[in-house]
Design a protein around this motif. Structure first.
Motif, mmCIF file in Angstrom:
data_model
loop_
_atom_site.group_PDB
_atom_site.id
_atom_site.type_symbol
_atom_site.label_atom_id
_atom_site.label_comp_id
_atom_site.label_asym_id
_atom_site.label_seq_id
_atom_site.Cartn_x
_atom_site.Cartn_y
_atom_site.Cartn_z
ATOM 1 N N GLN A 389 0.827 -1.206 0.000
ATOM 2 C CA GLN A 389 0.000 0.000 0.000
ATOM 3 C C GLN A 389 0.863 1.259 0.000
ATOM 4 O O GLN A 389 0.571 2.227 -0.718
ATOM 5 N N ALA A 393 1.075 4.142 -2.884
ATOM 6 C CA ALA A 393 0.752 5.525 -2.539
ATOM 7 C C ALA A 393 1.896 6.467 -2.908
ATOM 8 O O ALA A 393 1.674 7.567 -3.432
ATOM 9 N N LEU A 397 1.805 9.667 -5.420
ATOM 10 C CA LEU A 397 2.186 11.017 -4.995
ATOM 11 C C LEU A 397 3.368 11.553 -5.798
ATOM 12 O O LEU A 397 3.459 12.766 -6.056
ATOM 13 N N ARG A 410 1.564 14.011 3.010
ATOM 14 C CA ARG A 410 0.379 13.393 2.431
ATOM 15 C C ARG A 410 0.369 11.885 2.657
ATOM 16 O O ARG A 410 -0.680 11.286 2.893
ATOM 17 N N LEU A 411 1.542 11.286 2.601
ATOM 18 C CA LEU A 411 1.631 9.848 2.851
ATOM 19 C C LEU A 411 1.228 9.514 4.286
ATOM 20 O O LEU A 411 0.576 8.493 4.544
ATOM 21 N N MET A 414 -2.504 9.551 4.478
ATOM 22 C CA MET A 414 -3.050 8.358 3.838
ATOM 23 C C MET A 414 -2.846 7.128 4.713
ATOM 24 O O MET A 414 -3.709 6.246 4.771
ATOM 25 N N MET A 418 -5.132 3.486 6.371
ATOM 26 C CA MET A 418 -4.755 2.136 5.953
ATOM 27 C C MET A 418 -4.704 1.245 7.186
ATOM 28 O O MET A 418 -3.828 1.375 8.034
#
Length: 556
Positions: A389, A393, A397, A410-411, A414, A418
């Motif tokens: 994942q 991602a 990005l 941003r990760l 996210m 998850m």
């Protein structure tokens, strides 16, 4: 209680709740599986006054210790008996998660014709859990069980698993006629006795080879023991005519004479409510035929064997799943632009484990490239899934060509959504070959090492940031980008903590050792990788290493 063998096998979870309750436990303590499953062992047997003691014992067993004590417990006959309890760890895939408990009524000596004393039988159960529970290979577990059962309990034994269960890991649908197909996973025969005649003797190993698939009808005792979840004692006279004809055709009349004097016992292999198969025992010659005491012991032996084999089955399934995820998502080839060389290595902690270490090289333009390395906490399919994942991602990005700190910010957001990610470290960098600079940001990951063209290696002092997935917006805003020059001939080393940290070496010492190794001149990046991996101390964790070197573009 004279009709009871006085043995019980049960399994507890880490909170002390019953998760497995064998037939011997029902006969010894009087509680049915339906009554016992899910109950706290103190509420069920030991009394709430012992709850604190039991919690301490569970903690000790969690640390790998064994604990034993004789306790006064109400048994099936309504009387209080002194029962010896032995508690020992039963490892689940990935982490400790269960306790195997053996109980023996000390006031009940085994009968003279039972073939073994109560102490001998308890020793048999203990050896089974210690030896068979030590492997995470179902076939090896079956082989180890054979070594324990033959000849101490039987003259021959064989262990059968429902066909397809180990291969597909899905329980197959039952045939319309109630028959079952099983695979003989292991078989063992007692050594011949001195002076035993061999002329005309049947070659039993050739007739009953391991790994053979066998079909049993609905009325066969082996099938009935599985569907009824209870051991069955039988002789060849209990078999249907069709089955007898089949055996006669395989063995011949002389061998049938031996079988007619043989006592058979089939015990079901049941774990976590699933019928895995059965174990078949046999005794010949002047050895006592199987009786009720043997039936009880066989059920307890089978209960322990089933749990160990099922643990191994689940572990192998998780390992295969993790390996499949890792192989599908790991980069097959890393495409790099002219002016950059890349070498990389990944080493799992062992052939039996899969982890969450990962790396990637992502092209951003003709002269710009992104480097990423990370470590999702844990091992097995969950860690491999988290790695997949995160990698997906990051690739998404990277397409926005954001600064490294923005990518990590941003990760991090996210990662909070998850479920498979509890905690993960990551380092993201972009290399600009036109300006000979590298911009980097890290989230709890070990710092990179930059080897300068003159061969000196320095640890880049990047702000650490917190690991991904911790869910703290205050700290997620703390990611920062640091830019460093990377002239031609510079090497940037990204790595995971498994390369620099172990039980014998702290992370600071490991980073210093890696820094020294990178300072030693090598002809190629590949040879540098090989030298670093070869110098590793004993490995306990996954290792990922990504080296990049700036060069002159071809023709420049």
């Amino acid at each position: 209680m004279a009709h009871l063998a006085g043995f019980a096998a049960l399994v507890l979870d880490r909170q002390g709740r019953v998760t497995e309750w064998g037939g011997g436990a029902t006969r010894l303590f009087g509680h049915s599986p339906g009554r016992a499953m899910g109950d706290d062992i103190c509420d069920l047997l030991l009394g709430v006054a012992r709850r604190d003691t039991v919690r301490r014992v569970l903690a000790q067993v969690a640390a790998g210790a064994r604990w034993s004590e004789i306790l006064s417990v109400a048994c099936a006959d309504g009387q209080v008996h002194d029962v010896a309890f032995i508690w020992e760890p039963l490892a689940r895939p990935g982490a400790w998660g269960a306790v195997m408990v053996t109980a023996m009524d000390t006031s009940l000596p085994g009968p003279a014709d039972a073939g073994a004393s109560a102490g001998d039988r308890l020793a048999l159960l203990n050896e089974l859990s210690t030896r068979v529970g030590a492997t995470l290979d179902p076939r090896q577990a079956a082989e180890d069980f054979m070594d324990i059962a033959v000849p101490r309990f039987a003259d021959a034994a064989s262990l059968y698993i429902v066909e397809g269960l180990l291969r597909d890991e899905l329980y197959p649908d039952l045939a319309a006629d109630g028959s079952v197909r099983v695979r003989r996973l292991a078989i063992r025969f007692a050594p011949r006795r001195t002076g035993e005649r061999s002329a005309g003797e049947c070659d039993w190993r050739a007739v009953f080879p391991a790994n053979e698939i066998v079909h049993y009808g609905a009325r066969h005792p082996a099938n009935r023991c599985m569907t009824g979840d209870a051991a069955i004692v039988y002789t060849v006279a209990d078999l249907e005519t069709k089955e007898l004809d089949r055996i006669t055709g395989m063995l011949g009349a002389s061998a049938m004479g031996v079988l007619e004097k043989t006592s058979f016992l089939a015990a079901p292999l049941t774990a976590r409510g699933i019928g895995l198969g059965f174990i078949a025992f046999s005794r010949t010659g002047d050895r006592p035929r199987f009786d009720d005491h043997d039936t009880t012991l066989a059920e307890d032996l089978a209960t322990r064997a089933a749990i160990c084999i099922d643990n191994a089955r689940l572990y192998c399934r998780e390992r295969r799943t993790g390996q499949a995820i890792q192989q599908d998502l790991a980069p097959r080839t890393l495409t790099v632009p002219p002016g950059l060389e890349v070498a990389h290595r990944y080493l799992p902690a062992s052939a039996m484990t899969v982890g969450g270490d990962w790396y990637d090289v992502i092209s951003l333009s003709e002269t710009r490239i992104a480097l990423v390395i990370g470590d999702a906490m844990g091992h097995g399919a969950v860690a491999a899934g988290a790695m997949g994942q995160l990698r997906a991602a990051v690739r998404a990005l990277a397409g926005f060509d954001l600064p490294p700190d923005q990518v990590l910010r941003r990760l991090d957001r996210m990662a909070e959504d998850m479920d498979s990610i509890q905690c993960a470290t990551c380092l993201y960098a972009t290399v600009d070959l036109a300006t000979r600079t590298c911009a980097l940001s890290r989230a709890g990951h070990p710092p990179p090492i930059l080897v300068h063209p003159d061969g000196t290696a320095s640890v880049l002092a990047l702000p650490s940031g917190l690991a991904l997935g911790l869910g703290d917006p205050t700290f997620s805003r703390a990611f920062t980008t640091t830019e460093v020059p990377i002239p031609v001939g510079s090497t940037l080393a990204l790595y995971t903590d498994g390369l620099v940290e172990s039980r014998e070496q702290d992370i600071d010492s490991g980073i210093a050792a890696l820094q020294e190794a990178l300072s030693s001149p090598r002809d190629t990046l590949e040879s540098t990788c090989d030298a670093i991996i070869a110098a590793l101390p004993k490995q306990y964790d996954d290792v990922a290493l990504l080296l990049t070197r700036t060069t002159h573009p071809h023709g420049a």
